[in-house]
Design a protein around this motif. Structure first.
Motif, PDB file in Angstrom:
ATOM      1  N   ARG A   1      40.138 -20.238 -33.322  1.00  0.00           N
ATOM      2  CA  ARG A   1      40.651 -19.492 -32.185  1.00  0.00           C
ATOM      3  C   ARG A   1      40.982 -18.073 -32.641  1.00  0.00           C
ATOM      4  O   ARG A   1      41.055 -17.799 -33.833  1.00  0.00           O
ATOM      5  CB  ARG A   1      41.917 -20.157 -31.613  1.00  0.00           C
ATOM      6  N   ILE A   2      41.201 -17.212 -31.672  1.00  0.00           N
ATOM      7  CA  ILE A   2      41.632 -15.857 -31.981  1.00  0.00           C
ATOM      8  C   ILE A   2      42.947 -15.916 -32.761  1.00  0.00           C
ATOM      9  O   ILE A   2      43.867 -16.652 -32.405  1.00  0.00           O
ATOM     10  CB  ILE A   2      41.811 -15.031 -30.696  1.00  0.00           C
ATOM     11  N   ASP A   3      43.043 -15.152 -33.850  1.00  0.00           N
ATOM     12  CA  ASP A   3      44.239 -15.032 -34.688  1.00  0.00           C
ATOM     13  C   ASP A   3      44.468 -16.262 -35.560  1.00  0.00           C
ATOM     14  O   ASP A   3      45.531 -16.392 -36.163  1.00  0.00           O
ATOM     15  CB  ASP A   3      45.484 -14.751 -33.833  1.00  0.00           C
ATOM     16  N   ASP A   4      43.482 -17.176 -35.659  1.00  0.00           N
ATOM     17  CA  ASP A   4      43.599 -18.294 -36.589  1.00  0.00           C
ATOM     18  C   ASP A   4      43.509 -17.792 -38.029  1.00  0.00           C
ATOM     19  O   ASP A   4      42.773 -16.840 -38.317  1.00  0.00           O
ATOM     20  CB  ASP A   4      42.481 -19.312 -36.351  1.00  0.00           C
ATOM     21  N   VAL A   5      44.254 -18.429 -38.921  1.00  0.00           N
ATOM     22  CA  VAL A   5      44.177 -18.130 -40.348  1.00  0.00           C
ATOM     23  C   VAL A   5      43.167 -19.082 -40.972  1.00  0.00           C
ATOM     24  O   VAL A   5      43.317 -20.302 -40.893  1.00  0.00           O
ATOM     25  CB  VAL A   5      45.549 -18.286 -41.026  1.00  0.00           C
ATOM     26  N   VAL A   6      42.111 -18.534 -41.582  1.00  0.00           N
ATOM     27  CA  VAL A   6      41.021 -19.352 -42.102  1.00  0.00           C
ATOM     28  C   VAL A   6      40.697 -18.934 -43.538  1.00  0.00           C
ATOM     29  O   VAL A   6      41.000 -17.819 -43.968  1.00  0.00           O
ATOM     30  CB  VAL A   6      39.749 -19.220 -41.226  1.00  0.00           C
ATOM     31  N   ILE A   7      40.074 -19.866 -44.251  1.00  0.00           N
ATOM     32  CA  ILE A   7      39.509 -19.589 -45.568  1.00  0.00           C
ATOM     33  C   ILE A   7      38.002 -19.725 -45.431  1.00  0.00           C
ATOM     34  O   ILE A   7      37.485 -20.828 -45.223  1.00  0.00           O
ATOM     35  CB  ILE A   7      40.040 -20.553 -46.639  1.00  0.00           C
ATOM     36  N   VAL A   8      37.283 -18.612 -45.511  1.00  0.00           N
ATOM     37  CA  VAL A   8      35.836 -18.590 -45.340  1.00  0.00           C
ATOM     38  C   VAL A   8      35.214 -17.960 -46.583  1.00  0.00           C
ATOM     39  O   VAL A   8      35.585 -16.839 -46.970  1.00  0.00           O
ATOM     40  CB  VAL A   8      35.431 -17.798 -44.081  1.00  0.00           C
ATOM     41  N   GLU A   9      34.306 -18.680 -47.197  1.00  0.00           N
ATOM     42  CA  GLU A   9      33.643 -18.200 -48.410  1.00  0.00           C
ATOM     43  C   GLU A   9      34.662 -17.793 -49.473  1.00  0.00           C
ATOM     44  O   GLU A   9      34.495 -16.797 -50.181  1.00  0.00           O
ATOM     45  CB  GLU A   9      32.723 -17.017 -48.081  1.00  0.00           C
ATOM     46  N   GLY A  10      35.755 -18.553 -49.562  1.00  0.00           N
ATOM     47  CA  GLY A  10      36.780 -18.272 -50.561  1.00  0.00           C
ATOM     48  C   GLY A  10      37.694 -17.108 -50.227  1.00  0.00           C
ATOM     49  O   GLY A  10      38.522 -16.726 -51.056  1.00  0.00           O
ATOM     50  N   GLU A  11      37.587 -16.544 -49.030  1.00  0.00           N
ATOM     51  CA  GLU A  11      38.410 -15.399 -48.631  1.00  0.00           C
ATOM     52  C   GLU A  11      39.424 -15.836 -47.577  1.00  0.00           C
ATOM     53  O   GLU A  11      39.098 -16.560 -46.636  1.00  0.00           O
ATOM     54  CB  GLU A  11      37.530 -14.275 -48.055  1.00  0.00           C
ATOM     55  N   TRP A  12      40.686 -15.367 -47.737  1.00  0.00           N
ATOM     56  CA  TRP A  12      41.749 -15.633 -46.778  1.00  0.00           C
ATOM     57  C   TRP A  12      41.757 -14.527 -45.735  1.00  0.00           C
ATOM     58  O   TRP A  12      41.744 -13.338 -46.056  1.00  0.00           O
ATOM     59  CB  TRP A  12      43.090 -15.678 -47.505  1.00  0.00           C
ATOM     60  N   GLY A  13      41.776 -14.912 -44.465  1.00  0.00           N
ATOM     61  CA  GLY A  13      41.817 -13.897 -43.427  1.00  0.00           C
ATOM     62  C   GLY A  13      42.145 -14.486 -42.070  1.00  0.00           C
ATOM     63  O   GLY A  13      42.360 -15.701 -41.923  1.00  0.00           O
ATOM     64  N   LYS A  14      42.200 -13.626 -41.068  1.00  0.00           N
ATOM     65  CA  LYS A  14      42.486 -14.031 -39.690  1.00  0.00           C
ATOM     66  C   LYS A  14      41.274 -13.748 -38.808  1.00  0.00           C
ATOM     67  O   LYS A  14      40.568 -12.758 -38.995  1.00  0.00           O
ATOM     68  CB  LYS A  14      43.704 -13.277 -39.139  1.00  0.00           C
ATOM     69  N   VAL A  15      41.058 -14.617 -37.820  1.00  0.00           N
ATOM     70  CA  VAL A  15      39.972 -14.429 -36.858  1.00  0.00           C
ATOM     71  C   VAL A  15      40.372 -13.288 -35.929  1.00  0.00           C
ATOM     72  O   VAL A  15      41.311 -13.405 -35.141  1.00  0.00           O
ATOM     73  CB  VAL A  15      39.702 -15.720 -36.066  1.00  0.00           C
ATOM     74  N   GLU A  16      39.674 -12.178 -36.045  1.00  0.00           N
ATOM     75  CA  GLU A  16      40.027 -10.989 -35.267  1.00  0.00           C
ATOM     76  C   GLU A  16      39.254 -10.907 -33.958  1.00  0.00           C
ATOM     77  O   GLU A  16      39.788 -10.466 -32.936  1.00  0.00           O
ATOM     78  CB  GLU A  16      39.758  -9.739 -36.112  1.00  0.00           C
ATOM     79  N   GLU A  17      38.004 -11.339 -33.963  1.00  0.00           N
ATOM     80  CA  GLU A  17      37.160 -11.224 -32.764  1.00  0.00           C
ATOM     81  C   GLU A  17      36.107 -12.312 -32.781  1.00  0.00           C
ATOM     82  O   GLU A  17      35.577 -12.681 -33.829  1.00  0.00           O
ATOM     83  CB  GLU A  17      36.497  -9.836 -32.728  1.00  0.00           C
ATOM     84  N   ILE A  18      35.818 -12.847 -31.593  1.00  0.00           N
ATOM     85  CA  ILE A  18      34.749 -13.834 -31.425  1.00  0.00           C
ATOM     86  C   ILE A  18      33.800 -13.303 -30.356  1.00  0.00           C
ATOM     87  O   ILE A  18      34.187 -13.129 -29.201  1.00  0.00           O
ATOM     88  CB  ILE A  18      35.299 -15.213 -31.011  1.00  0.00           C
ATOM     89  N   THR A  19      32.572 -13.009 -30.737  1.00  0.00           N
ATOM     90  CA  THR A  19      31.569 -12.521 -29.797  1.00  0.00           C
ATOM     91  C   THR A  19      30.613 -13.654 -29.456  1.00  0.00           C
ATOM     92  O   THR A  19      30.820 -14.805 -29.821  1.00  0.00           O
ATOM     93  CB  THR A  19      30.808 -11.329 -30.390  1.00  0.00           C
TER      94      THR A  19
END
Length: 375
Positions: A203-221
């Motif tokens: 979801r928007i603003d979810d905290v995820v670990i993708v390809e070993g990187e920590w980040g937040k979902v900023e936009e979904i197109t």
């Protein structure tokens, strides 16, 4: 001068045609003015309706005159209508484009209304993030489908395109396979977008670990997801990635999270004072949510024991800050209160005369002892 000299000849076909067009434009202006006033009055009690009226007003300014002019073409005299048949077709294509624009603006208005009444800048924003994700992904998908259909309908108004389409249908087997293979990435992302909107693995603003990187979902197109990494980089990930590849979502059902701090100390360190220091640090930290505060010995070897401090926070950002505070506070406490129990390396050294190597002595005279050096 006689008034008949400057009065237009209404019996002429072109004059009648021009009058019909002028009347149609005047009527179109009146219809738009009245409908705009009624829609704005009806939308006062409905925020979504007000947003749709505000965004769709510009396309309506083109749709209403085009409809009236096309109706005027139908009732116009035959001779002018035949001469400007190409203009009528062009106006029809313009009407299709305006209607497509109108639908896209309406979809965008619905999405904007959902986002405005469900802000995500709150502490408990799970429901808002769910609604924003659904509305944003479905809106992007709907816009793409609307534009594609509008272009298809506009192209089908050209006889040459219709004939080309009929010839393609004759070889639909091979053409269908080729088009399917070529459009596989586009269709795959389109279907993945619908799946994400309905099942919501992210979801928007979810905290995820993708390809070993920590980040937040900023936009979904409609085709990709923008992940804002902690150091303000952006990772662009295709939608299909989140359907086909495992990833970590730290805020799937709740933003609450446990954080652990691992430290090595000597076996002689008393644990109860250290537990008291952990409690003092947590109670003085605004990042601690009061749910979990545990200290345990989780590992040991020939050099010392490993202590884990487990603490809880309301979100991952606060958890990182709290872990740093706990780590710094416990190390400072041990250095201040029990510095001898910090991690050390053991070694065996023989006695030596100060500045001069001692003479060989019998084995029984040698003295072997344990000394510590700072690790």
């Amino acid at each position: 001068m006689n008034s008949s000299d400057w009065m237009p000849d209404v019996s002429h076909p072109w004059t009648r045609f021009a009058l019909v067009i002028i009347i149609a434009l005047v009527v179109a202006g009146l219809i738009h003015r009245v409908s705009d006033a009624l829609l704005r009055r009806l939308a006062l009690r409905h925020p979504m309706g007000a947003s749709i009226v505000a965004k769709a007003n510009t396309p309506l300014e083109a749709i209403v005159p085009l409809v009236m002019v096309l109706l005027a073409f139908r009732v116009a005299p035959d001779e002018p209508a035949r001469l400007i048949d190409g203009l009528e077709h062009l106006l029809g294509v313009g009407l299709i484009g305006a209607c497509t624009w109108f639908l896209v603006r309406c979809i965008g208005a619905v999405e904007a209304t959902v986002s405005r009444f469900n802000p995500i800048d709150l502490e408990d924003n799970l429901r808002a993030r769910r609604l924003q994700t659904q509305s944003r992904v479905l809106a992007r998908t709907g816009m793409v489908v609307t534009v594609v259909l509008g272009i298809g309908v506009a192209l089908m108004t050209f006889p040459a395109v219709r004939q080309f389409g009929a010839s393609l249908l004759a070889s639909a087997g091979i053409a269908g396979i080729a088009v399917g293979l070529a459009a596989k990435p586009v269709l795959g992302n389109l279907i993945a977008g619908i799946q994400i909107a309905l099942t919501q693995p992210i979801r928007i603003d979810d905290v995820v670990i993708v390809e070993g990187e920590w980040g937040k979902v900023e936009e979904i197109t409609s085709t990709y997801v923008v992940v804002k990494i902690w150091d303000e980089r952006r990772m662009i990930v295709p939608l299909q990635y989140f359907i086909e590849t495992p990833f970590q979502n730290w805020t799937r059902t709740s933003s609450q999270i446990l954080g652990s701090v691992l430290l090595w100390f000597d076996y002689g360190l008393p644990l109860e004072p250290l537990r008291g220091e952990l409690e003092r640090i947590c109670k003085g930290a605004s990042e601690w949510d009061g749910r979990v505060m545990v200290m345990q010995v989780v590992d040991s070897n020939d050099k010392g024991m490993q202590i884990r401090a487990l603490v809880s926070s309301s979100n991952s950002g606060k958890s990182f800050d709290l872990r740093c505070k706990v780590r710094e506070g416990l190390i400072a406490f041990v250095r201040r209160e029990s510095p001898a129990y910090l991690p050390r390396l053991r070694g065996d050294l023989e006695s030596q005369v100060r500045g001069v190597e001692a003479a060989p002595v019998p084995f029984t005279a040698k003295r072997s002892g344990r000394v510590y050096g700072q690790g």
